[in-house]
Write a protein that holds these residues in place. Structure first.
Motif, PDB file in Angstrom:
ATOM      1  N   TYR A   7       0.829  -1.204   0.000  1.00 22.90           N
ATOM      2  CA  TYR A   7       0.000   0.000   0.000  1.00 22.90           C
ATOM      3  C   TYR A   7       0.865   1.257   0.000  1.00 22.90           C
ATOM      4  O   TYR A   7       0.578   2.225  -0.714  1.00 22.90           O
ATOM      5  CB  TYR A   7      -0.943   0.023   1.216  1.00 22.90           C
ATOM      6  N   ASP A   8       1.938   1.249   0.806  1.00 25.74           N
ATOM      7  CA  ASP A   8       2.835   2.412   0.856  1.00 25.74           C
ATOM      8  C   ASP A   8       3.479   2.653  -0.506  1.00 25.74           C
ATOM      9  O   ASP A   8       3.535   3.786  -0.981  1.00 25.74           O
ATOM     10  CB  ASP A   8       3.923   2.191   1.918  1.00 25.74           C
ATOM     11  N   THR A  28      -9.803  12.870  -1.935  1.00 26.19           N
ATOM     12  CA  THR A  28     -10.753  12.140  -1.108  1.00 26.19           C
ATOM     13  C   THR A  28     -10.910  10.760  -1.738  1.00 26.19           C
ATOM     14  O   THR A  28     -10.222  10.425  -2.701  1.00 26.19           O
ATOM     15  CB  THR A  28     -12.123  12.843  -1.044  1.00 26.19           C
ATOM     16  N   THR A  74      -9.701   2.271   0.623  1.00 23.14           N
ATOM     17  CA  THR A  74      -9.536   2.917   1.937  1.00 23.14           C
ATOM     18  C   THR A  74      -8.100   2.789   2.427  1.00 23.14           C
ATOM     19  O   THR A  74      -7.501   3.765   2.905  1.00 23.14           O
ATOM     20  CB  THR A  74     -10.493   2.299   2.967  1.00 23.14           C
ATOM     21  N   GLN A  75      -7.529   1.592   2.314  1.00 21.59           N
ATOM     22  CA  GLN A  75      -6.148   1.381   2.775  1.00 21.59           C
ATOM     23  C   GLN A  75      -5.161   2.195   1.951  1.00 21.59           C
ATOM     24  O   GLN A  75      -4.214   2.778   2.491  1.00 21.59           O
ATOM     25  CB  GLN A  75      -5.794  -0.110   2.691  1.00 21.59           C
ATOM     26  N   TYR A  77      -5.873   4.975   0.280  1.00 18.87           N
ATOM     27  CA  TYR A  77      -6.098   6.393   0.581  1.00 18.87           C
ATOM     28  C   TYR A  77      -5.367   6.801   1.861  1.00 18.87           C
ATOM     29  O   TYR A  77      -4.779   7.891   1.931  1.00 18.87           O
ATOM     30  CB  TYR A  77      -7.590   6.677   0.733  1.00 18.87           C
ATOM     31  N   GLU A  78      -5.424   5.952   2.890  1.00 25.18           N
ATOM     32  CA  GLU A  78      -4.762   6.275   4.157  1.00 25.18           C
ATOM     33  C   GLU A  78      -3.263   6.485   3.949  1.00 25.18           C
ATOM     34  O   GLU A  78      -2.655   7.388   4.546  1.00 25.18           O
ATOM     35  CB  GLU A  78      -5.006   5.151   5.163  1.00 25.18           C
ATOM     36  N   LYS A  79      -2.655   5.659   3.089  1.00 25.91           N
ATOM     37  CA  LYS A  79      -1.226   5.810   2.820  1.00 25.91           C
ATOM     38  C   LYS A  79      -0.942   7.052   1.978  1.00 25.91           C
ATOM     39  O   LYS A  79       0.066   7.732   2.196  1.00 25.91           O
ATOM     40  CB  LYS A  79      -0.710   4.564   2.097  1.00 25.91           C
ATOM     41  N   ALA A  81      -2.810   9.846   1.961  1.00 26.29           N
ATOM     42  CA  ALA A  81      -3.017  11.004   2.846  1.00 26.29           C
ATOM     43  C   ALA A  81      -1.831  11.192   3.793  1.00 26.29           C
ATOM     44  O   ALA A  81      -1.426  12.321   4.091  1.00 26.29           O
ATOM     45  CB  ALA A  81      -4.315  10.830   3.637  1.00 26.29           C
ATOM     46  N   ALA A  82      -1.263  10.071   4.266  1.00 24.93           N
ATOM     47  CA  ALA A  82      -0.145  10.159   5.203  1.00 24.93           C
ATOM     48  C   ALA A  82       1.102  10.756   4.545  1.00 24.93           C
ATOM     49  O   ALA A  82       1.951  11.346   5.224  1.00 24.93           O
ATOM     50  CB  ALA A  82       0.176   8.773   5.756  1.00 24.93           C
ATOM     51  N   GLU A  88      -2.103  18.364   5.467  1.00 21.69           N
ATOM     52  CA  GLU A  88      -2.371  18.000   6.853  1.00 21.69           C
ATOM     53  C   GLU A  88      -2.840  19.213   7.639  1.00 21.69           C
ATOM     54  O   GLU A  88      -2.106  20.170   7.848  1.00 21.69           O
ATOM     55  CB  GLU A  88      -1.118  17.432   7.519  1.00 21.69           C
TER      56      GLU A  88
END
Length: 389
Positions: A7-8, A28, A74-75, A77-79, A81-82, A88
């Motif tokens: 994912y990363d 988003t 979702t997974q 997207y989280e990476k 966004a991070a 942020e």
């Protein structure tokens, strides 16, 4: 499909291929797609993204550059966004949108509502589960269990102005925390109590002599959106003209005083009236079906209004087929009365089979064919020849 450990790597590759972090104004996600607002879409390497393992496809519509991931969005997207440090917290300048007014409006609405779909879905499903538990007599509607699960589900709708304030602020480019403060102002218990007392006594609520309309805003949508829209214009001016030495204190003060009072006195009431008009129009959709004897010892629903609607729609589908449109099929929504996913209500009905179920979970769950059931059966049997043109 992306592997869990990748994912990363996938997120890093997507960011680079859409033009880098500097080219991303906002991002988003929905159920299957990453939705980017890019500052310059020409910098995105679409073909390279399409060929990236873990990416299903790419499309661009209504000002959004959409990378289709699938169930694991979702997974990913989280990476993503991070890794986007410039997005942020705080306020960020919104991307300059291109295209028609309609496409820009759709992009804005999508960007505001997509992030709050998870809590809306959770609330609706909690309501649905609760209705099923009551229907099967596993939970009593007077029990504390029912009340706890019910207010858990209601929390999303009650605090909806705060949830919308956060996503609207990020989309419109103002401080999300000040926006959430504005949402809190609209639903603050003291304000609600003042409105209730004002309605009972007739004493007007005022601030600096300006009258405040007696309206409550829990579960509302338009008032907070209008308020955040104003905030997106006022906050930059407050930051521009506030003295630099005390800007940290005075800019938020000016923003909240101006926007808070304007929302309570003007924008909130306007949004409240618009919401009521729209609610009246939307509540006209669907139908309050009434059971009548069918002459055979059972019941039916004389839903000629549903038959006319479906007939006229299918006639247009038929014309589209004759014009060469590649219509793959048609699905009626729905074949049986369904519980609303967003409100868990079943007052308004859309199916061709009536279900004896009430919004509070009571009912026998008996099914009865509506008049439209037999009509649709004939349409299928005659391959549309029975349609009235």
């Amino acid at each position: 499909m992306a592997k869990k450990g990748n994912y990363d790597e996938l997120a890093k590759k997507i960011i680079a291929l859409v033009g880098g972090e500097a080219n991303i104004a906002n991002v988003t996600h929905c159920i299957t797609r990453l939705r980017f607002n890019l500052k310059d879409e020409s910098k995105a390497d679409t073909e390279a993204i399409r060929s990236t393992p873990g990416v299903v496809g790419v499309t661009s519509a209504n000002g959004q550059y959409q990378v289709i991931i699938g169930a694991e969005v979702t997974q990913v997207y989280e990476k993503v966004a991070a890794q986007l440090h410039n997005l942020e917290g705080g306020s960020a300048a919104p991307a300059k949108q291109e295209g028609s007014f309609v496409s820009r409006l759709i992009d804005t609405i999508t960007g505001i509502f997509t992030p709050i779909l998870p809590p809306l879905t959770a609330a609706g499903m909690l309501k649905a589960v609760l209705a099923i538990l009551v229907a099967f007599k596993l939970v009593d509607s007077a029990s504390s269990t029912y009340q706890v699960i019910n207010f858990m589900a209601d929390a999303t709708f009650y605090f909806l102005p705060i949830l919308l304030a956060n996503s609207a602020a990020k989309k419109l480019g103002c401080n999300p925390y000040l926006a959430m403060m504005l949402g809190g102002i609209l639903i603050h218990p003291n304000f609600v109590s003042m409105v209730t007392a004002s309605k009972e006594t007739g004493d007007a609520i005022t601030v600096f002599g300006l009258p405040i309309y007696n309206a409550t805003y829990s579960s509302s949508v338009i008032p907070i959106l209008l308020g955040v829209l104003l905030m997106s214009k006022v906050e930059p001016l407050a930051n521009k003209f506030a003295p630099k030495a005390v800007r940290f204190f005075t800019a938020p003060l000016i923003t909240m005083l101006v926007v808070g009072i304007a929302t309570l006195c003007v924008l909130g009431p306007i949004g409240y009236v618009i919401s009521n008009i729209l609610a009246s129009a939307i509540n006209g959709l669907g139908a309050n079906d009434t059971l009548v004897p069918d002459g055979k010892g059972g019941f039916t629903v004389e839903d000629d209004y549903r038959i006319k609607y479906m007939n006229d729609h299918l006639v247009q589908v038929s014309e589209a087929l004759h014009d060469g449109v590649d219509v793959m099929g048609y699905t009626a929504w729905g074949c049986i009365d369904l519980i609303s996913c967003s409100t868990a209500e079943i007052k308004k009905r859309y199916g061709m089979i009536y279900v004896d179920l009430n919004s509070d979970g009571t009912g026998t769950l008996a099914r009865w064919r509506k008049k439209s059931f037999d009509w649709y059966k004939e349409v299928i049997a005659t391959n549309g020849e029975s349609l009235k043109v």
